[in-house]
Design a protein around this motif. Structure first.
Motif, PDB file in Angstrom:
ATOM      1  N   ALA A 294     -48.938  54.862  -5.433  1.00 37.65           N
ATOM      2  CA  ALA A 294     -48.917  55.297  -6.825  1.00 37.65           C
ATOM      3  C   ALA A 294     -50.166  56.108  -7.160  1.00 37.65           C
ATOM      4  O   ALA A 294     -50.093  57.145  -7.837  1.00 37.65           O
ATOM      5  CB  ALA A 294     -48.797  54.085  -7.751  1.00 37.65           C
ATOM      6  N   LEU A 295     -51.331  55.669  -6.689  1.00 39.78           N
ATOM      7  CA  LEU A 295     -52.558  56.427  -6.928  1.00 39.78           C
ATOM      8  C   LEU A 295     -52.523  57.767  -6.209  1.00 39.78           C
ATOM      9  O   LEU A 295     -53.025  58.778  -6.725  1.00 39.78           O
ATOM     10  CB  LEU A 295     -53.774  55.615  -6.473  1.00 39.78           C
ATOM     11  CG  LEU A 295     -54.093  54.358  -7.290  1.00 39.78           C
ATOM     12  CD1 LEU A 295     -55.276  53.612  -6.689  1.00 39.78           C
ATOM     13  CD2 LEU A 295     -54.369  54.699  -8.751  1.00 39.78           C
ATOM     14  N   SER A 296     -51.946  57.799  -5.024  1.00 40.77           N
ATOM     15  CA  SER A 296     -51.824  59.055  -4.293  1.00 40.77           C
ATOM     16  C   SER A 296     -50.915  60.035  -5.033  1.00 40.77           C
ATOM     17  O   SER A 296     -51.246  61.222  -5.185  1.00 40.77           O
ATOM     18  CB  SER A 296     -51.286  58.787  -2.886  1.00 40.77           C
ATOM     19  OG  SER A 296     -51.102  59.991  -2.175  1.00 40.77           O
ATOM     20  N   ALA A 297     -49.780  59.535  -5.536  1.00 39.99           N
ATOM     21  CA  ALA A 297     -48.878  60.401  -6.287  1.00 39.99           C
ATOM     22  C   ALA A 297     -49.515  60.856  -7.595  1.00 39.99           C
ATOM     23  O   ALA A 297     -49.347  62.013  -8.012  1.00 39.99           O
ATOM     24  CB  ALA A 297     -47.571  59.658  -6.562  1.00 39.99           C
ATOM     25  N   LEU A 298     -50.260  59.955  -8.250  1.00 38.68           N
ATOM     26  CA  LEU A 298     -50.940  60.313  -9.496  1.00 38.68           C
ATOM     27  C   LEU A 298     -51.963  61.414  -9.259  1.00 38.68           C
ATOM     28  O   LEU A 298     -52.058  62.376 -10.036  1.00 38.68           O
ATOM     29  CB  LEU A 298     -51.613  59.071 -10.076  1.00 38.68           C
ATOM     30  CG  LEU A 298     -52.375  59.240 -11.390  1.00 38.68           C
ATOM     31  CD1 LEU A 298     -51.421  59.621 -12.515  1.00 38.68           C
ATOM     32  CD2 LEU A 298     -53.118  57.960 -11.740  1.00 38.68           C
ATOM     33  N   SER A 299     -52.721  61.314  -8.176  1.00 37.02           N
ATOM     34  CA  SER A 299     -53.723  62.331  -7.865  1.00 37.02           C
ATOM     35  C   SER A 299     -53.062  63.658  -7.535  1.00 37.02           C
ATOM     36  O   SER A 299     -53.543  64.726  -7.946  1.00 37.02           O
ATOM     37  CB  SER A 299     -54.591  61.869  -6.693  1.00 37.02           C
ATOM     38  OG  SER A 299     -55.227  60.641  -6.983  1.00 37.02           O
ATOM     39  N   SER A 300     -51.968  63.605  -6.798  1.00 37.46           N
ATOM     40  CA  SER A 300     -51.269  64.845  -6.443  1.00 37.46           C
ATOM     41  C   SER A 300     -50.702  65.534  -7.673  1.00 37.46           C
ATOM     42  O   SER A 300     -50.807  66.765  -7.815  1.00 37.46           O
ATOM     43  CB  SER A 300     -50.154  64.542  -5.442  1.00 37.46           C
ATOM     44  OG  SER A 300     -50.678  63.961  -4.254  1.00 37.46           O
TER      45      SER A 300
ATOM     46  N   ASP B 283     -42.077  50.483  -6.539  1.00 36.87           N
ATOM     47  CA  ASP B 283     -41.324  50.611  -5.287  1.00 36.87           C
ATOM     48  C   ASP B 283     -42.221  50.657  -4.054  1.00 36.87           C
ATOM     49  O   ASP B 283     -41.911  50.023  -3.038  1.00 36.87           O
ATOM     50  CB  ASP B 283     -40.457  51.874  -5.333  1.00 36.87           C
ATOM     51  CG  ASP B 283     -39.455  51.840  -6.484  1.00 36.87           C
ATOM     52  OD1 ASP B 283     -39.091  50.716  -6.904  1.00 36.87           O
ATOM     53  OD2 ASP B 283     -39.065  52.916  -6.960  1.00 36.87           O
ATOM     54  N   LEU B 284     -43.345  51.378  -4.141  1.00 42.70           N
ATOM     55  CA  LEU B 284     -44.163  51.627  -2.955  1.00 42.70           C
ATOM     56  C   LEU B 284     -45.542  51.008  -3.014  1.00 42.70           C
ATOM     57  O   LEU B 284     -46.268  51.023  -2.019  1.00 42.70           O
ATOM     58  CB  LEU B 284     -44.281  53.145  -2.710  1.00 42.70           C
ATOM     59  CG  LEU B 284     -42.959  53.883  -2.505  1.00 42.70           C
ATOM     60  CD1 LEU B 284     -43.221  55.374  -2.300  1.00 42.70           C
ATOM     61  CD2 LEU B 284     -42.188  53.311  -1.319  1.00 42.70           C
ATOM     62  N   GLY B 285     -45.970  50.514  -4.159  1.00 42.72           N
ATOM     63  CA  GLY B 285     -47.258  49.862  -4.242  1.00 42.72           C
ATOM     64  C   GLY B 285     -48.342  50.725  -4.862  1.00 42.72           C
ATOM     65  O   GLY B 285     -48.143  51.910  -5.175  1.00 42.72           O
TER      66      GLY B 285
ATOM     67  N   VAL C 155     -58.568  66.433  -5.912  1.00 42.18           N
ATOM     68  CA  VAL C 155     -58.973  65.036  -6.034  1.00 42.18           C
ATOM     69  C   VAL C 155     -59.211  64.474  -4.640  1.00 42.18           C
ATOM     70  O   VAL C 155     -58.318  64.524  -3.782  1.00 42.18           O
ATOM     71  CB  VAL C 155     -57.906  64.197  -6.770  1.00 42.18           C
ATOM     72  CG1 VAL C 155     -58.329  62.732  -6.829  1.00 42.18           C
ATOM     73  CG2 VAL C 155     -57.672  64.731  -8.166  1.00 42.18           C
ATOM     74  N   THR C 156     -60.399  63.950  -4.427  1.00 44.25           N
ATOM     75  CA  THR C 156     -60.722  63.276  -3.172  1.00 44.25           C
ATOM     76  C   THR C 156     -60.470  61.788  -3.339  1.00 44.25           C
ATOM     77  O   THR C 156     -61.078  61.136  -4.190  1.00 44.25           O
ATOM     78  CB  THR C 156     -62.188  63.520  -2.778  1.00 44.25           C
ATOM     79  OG1 THR C 156     -62.419  64.934  -2.672  1.00 44.25           O
ATOM     80  CG2 THR C 156     -62.506  62.855  -1.459  1.00 44.25           C
ATOM     81  N   ARG C 157     -59.573  61.235  -2.545  1.00 43.84           N
ATOM     82  CA  ARG C 157     -59.189  59.825  -2.670  1.00 43.84           C
ATOM     83  C   ARG C 157     -59.809  59.013  -1.532  1.00 43.84           C
ATOM     84  O   ARG C 157     -59.875  59.455  -0.389  1.00 43.84           O
ATOM     85  CB  ARG C 157     -57.671  59.668  -2.632  1.00 43.84           C
ATOM     86  CG  ARG C 157     -56.942  60.290  -3.798  1.00 43.84           C
ATOM     87  CD  ARG C 157     -55.463  59.975  -3.736  1.00 43.84           C
ATOM     88  NE  ARG C 157     -54.856  60.404  -2.485  1.00 43.84           N
ATOM     89  CZ  ARG C 157     -54.368  61.620  -2.277  1.00 43.84           C
ATOM     90  NH1 ARG C 157     -54.443  62.534  -3.232  1.00 43.84           N
ATOM     91  NH2 ARG C 157     -53.826  61.943  -1.120  1.00 43.84           N
ATOM     92  N   ARG C 158     -60.234  57.817  -1.905  1.00 43.61           N
ATOM     93  CA  ARG C 158     -60.743  56.875  -0.905  1.00 43.61           C
ATOM     94  C   ARG C 158     -60.312  55.472  -1.303  1.00 43.61           C
ATOM     95  O   ARG C 158     -60.813  54.909  -2.271  1.00 43.61           O
ATOM     96  CB  ARG C 158     -62.261  56.954  -0.785  1.00 43.61           C
ATOM     97  CG  ARG C 158     -62.828  56.039   0.315  1.00 43.61           C
ATOM     98  CD  ARG C 158     -64.296  56.365   0.573  1.00 43.61           C
ATOM     99  NE  ARG C 158     -65.110  56.055  -0.581  1.00 43.61           N
ATOM    100  CZ  ARG C 158     -65.688  54.865  -0.784  1.00 43.61           C
ATOM    101  NH1 ARG C 158     -65.491  53.878   0.082  1.00 43.61           N
ATOM    102  NH2 ARG C 158     -66.432  54.664  -1.852  1.00 43.61           N
ATOM    103  N   VAL C 159     -59.368  54.939  -0.559  1.00 42.37           N
ATOM    104  CA  VAL C 159     -58.814  53.617  -0.851  1.00 42.37           C
ATOM    105  C   VAL C 159     -58.978  52.753   0.387  1.00 42.37           C
ATOM    106  O   VAL C 159     -58.534  53.133   1.483  1.00 42.37           O
ATOM    107  CB  VAL C 159     -57.327  53.706  -1.259  1.00 42.37           C
ATOM    108  CG1 VAL C 159     -56.775  52.310  -1.542  1.00 42.37           C
ATOM    109  CG2 VAL C 159     -57.159  54.602  -2.479  1.00 42.37           C
TER     110      VAL C 159
ATOM    111  N   LEU D 227     -61.763  59.798  -6.575  1.00 38.23           N
ATOM    112  CA  LEU D 227     -61.129  58.536  -6.972  1.00 38.23           C
ATOM    113  C   LEU D 227     -61.243  57.576  -5.803  1.00 38.23           C
ATOM    114  O   LEU D 227     -60.827  57.896  -4.686  1.00 38.23           O
ATOM    115  CB  LEU D 227     -59.665  58.774  -7.349  1.00 38.23           C
ATOM    116  CG  LEU D 227     -58.889  57.590  -7.935  1.00 38.23           C
ATOM    117  CD1 LEU D 227     -57.773  58.098  -8.856  1.00 38.23           C
ATOM    118  CD2 LEU D 227     -58.260  56.718  -6.846  1.00 38.23           C
ATOM    119  N   SER D 228     -61.819  56.412  -6.060  1.00 34.90           N
ATOM    120  CA  SER D 228     -61.989  55.423  -4.996  1.00 34.90           C
ATOM    121  C   SER D 228     -61.587  54.047  -5.499  1.00 34.90           C
ATOM    122  O   SER D 228     -61.779  53.720  -6.673  1.00 34.90           O
ATOM    123  CB  SER D 228     -63.440  55.400  -4.499  1.00 34.90           C
ATOM    124  OG  SER D 228     -64.322  54.990  -5.531  1.00 34.90           O
TER     125      SER D 228
END
Length: 338
Positions: A216-222, A210-212, A232-236, A273-274
């Motif tokens: 999805a990676l942001s929701a998975l990390s949360s 639905d959102l891309g 989790v530190t995310r960098r996309v 996660l990057s």
């Protein structure tokens, strides 16, 4: 009679049989040994050295040196001729269909070129067959996950919702001595409903469709941080190329499996996660500061390797003792896979 004979002689002839690798190797060894002994014979015949009958003691060193030279020359030639067989045997011992691209290069020995090419072609065929089989298996797995997720959401989730609403109505009409107990049961059912929804979301990442991928990676990390308590530190990169659904699903599943391994085994306090785009490639990287150590090729890691092969990506895992684990997926020509 002669005309019939001439016509028969003009007919198709049987094609000459090609030499097999064994025949070619036999011919090479025969020629090498023949040349060595021929040269040795010519040297003895044309040199001033002579051999008496019976052999004199002074002639023994000459014969010994000549024999040593012939044996040494024969050994050197045979060793050079058979050297590719050692490399071929080493490749047979280390070959792994989940780590593609390991091939034996032609060393210039013409008699073994056919054998080397045949073995490399066999590896190509086996890798292609395994990749196709893995694609079918993973597609069936994803289909089964979606079916289970739908059943959890549509059937069990709806049933728990009905039970939750019924408990709420019963608690509203219940006497005071039962109301508190009904509220406790209600909270238990609500927690179970949340767990069912989380399981369904892990089985079927609806947010990916639905959102891309970034969402999805942001929701998975949360979700990972909420369950494990590890930040989790995310960098996309914002300018990622357009990717196909298969590539996005592989990226999501490998990130999901990596975070699951961190929660189970790493004892980490921080995860990074990057997802970055480079010159002609896309890199997904998950690192932690856990205990690291030896990596066991279990079902999870082998599943990650199989998924990487499906999109032609390269998966590497590094885990130094006490230095955490580094999972890296590199997808070459990511823009062309959209």
């Amino acid at each position: 009679m002669s005309d019939r004979t001439d016509r028969q002689s003009d007919g198709p002839r049987a094609a000459p049989r090609a030499r097999t690798p064994a025949q070619a190797l036999f011919r090479r060894l025969f020629v090498i040994n023949g040349l060595v002994f021929t040269v040795g014979t010519l040297v003895l015949a044309l040199s001033p050295a002579t051999v008496s009958s019976p052999v004199l003691l002074a002639e023994v060193p000459v014969l010994t040196v000549g024999l040593a030279l012939i044996v040494a020359a024969n050994a050197l030639l045979l060793r050079a001729s058979l050297a590719p067989l050692d490399a071929l045997a080493a490749l047979m011992q280390r070959v792994d269909l989940l780590r593609s691209g390991d091939r034996l290069t032609d060393s210039g020995n013409g008699d073994l070129t056919h054998l080397i090419d045949t073995f490399n072609a066999m590896l190509d065929r086996l890798e292609a067959e395994r990749s196709a089989a893995s694609a079918y298996a993973l597609a069936a797995q994803e289909g089964e996950r979606q079916r289970i997720a739908r059943e959890l959401h549509d059937e069990i989730g709806q049933s728990l919702t009905v039970v939750l609403l019924g408990l709420k109505r019963a608690a509203d009409r219940a006497p005071d001595d039962l109301r508190e107990e009904l509220h406790t049961v209600q909270e238990t059912v609500r927690a179970s409903l949340d767990e069912v929804r989380q399981v369904a979301r892990r089985l079927r990442p609806g947010v990916l469709e639905d959102l891309g991928l970034q969402s999805a990676l942001s929701a998975l990390s949360s979700d990972f941080s909420a369950v494990s308590g590890v930040p989790v530190t995310r960098r996309v990169d914002p300018g990622l190329p357009a990717l196909s659904g298969d590539v996005e699903l592989v990226l999501y599943r490998i990130a999901q499996e990596s975070l699951t391994n961190v929660a189970r085994h790493a004892h980490a306090t921080r995860v990074e996660l990057s997802l970055t785009a480079g010159a002609g490639h896309l890199t997904l990287r998950i690192t932690d500061d856990g205990r690291g150590g030896a990596l066991q090729e279990g079902a999870g890691i082998r599943g990650m390797r199989e998924r990487a092969l499906l999109i032609g990506a390269r998966l590497t895992l590094a885990s130094a003792p006490g230095g955490g684990t580094d999972v890296r997926l590199v997808i070459p020509d990511a823009a062309e896979r959209s």
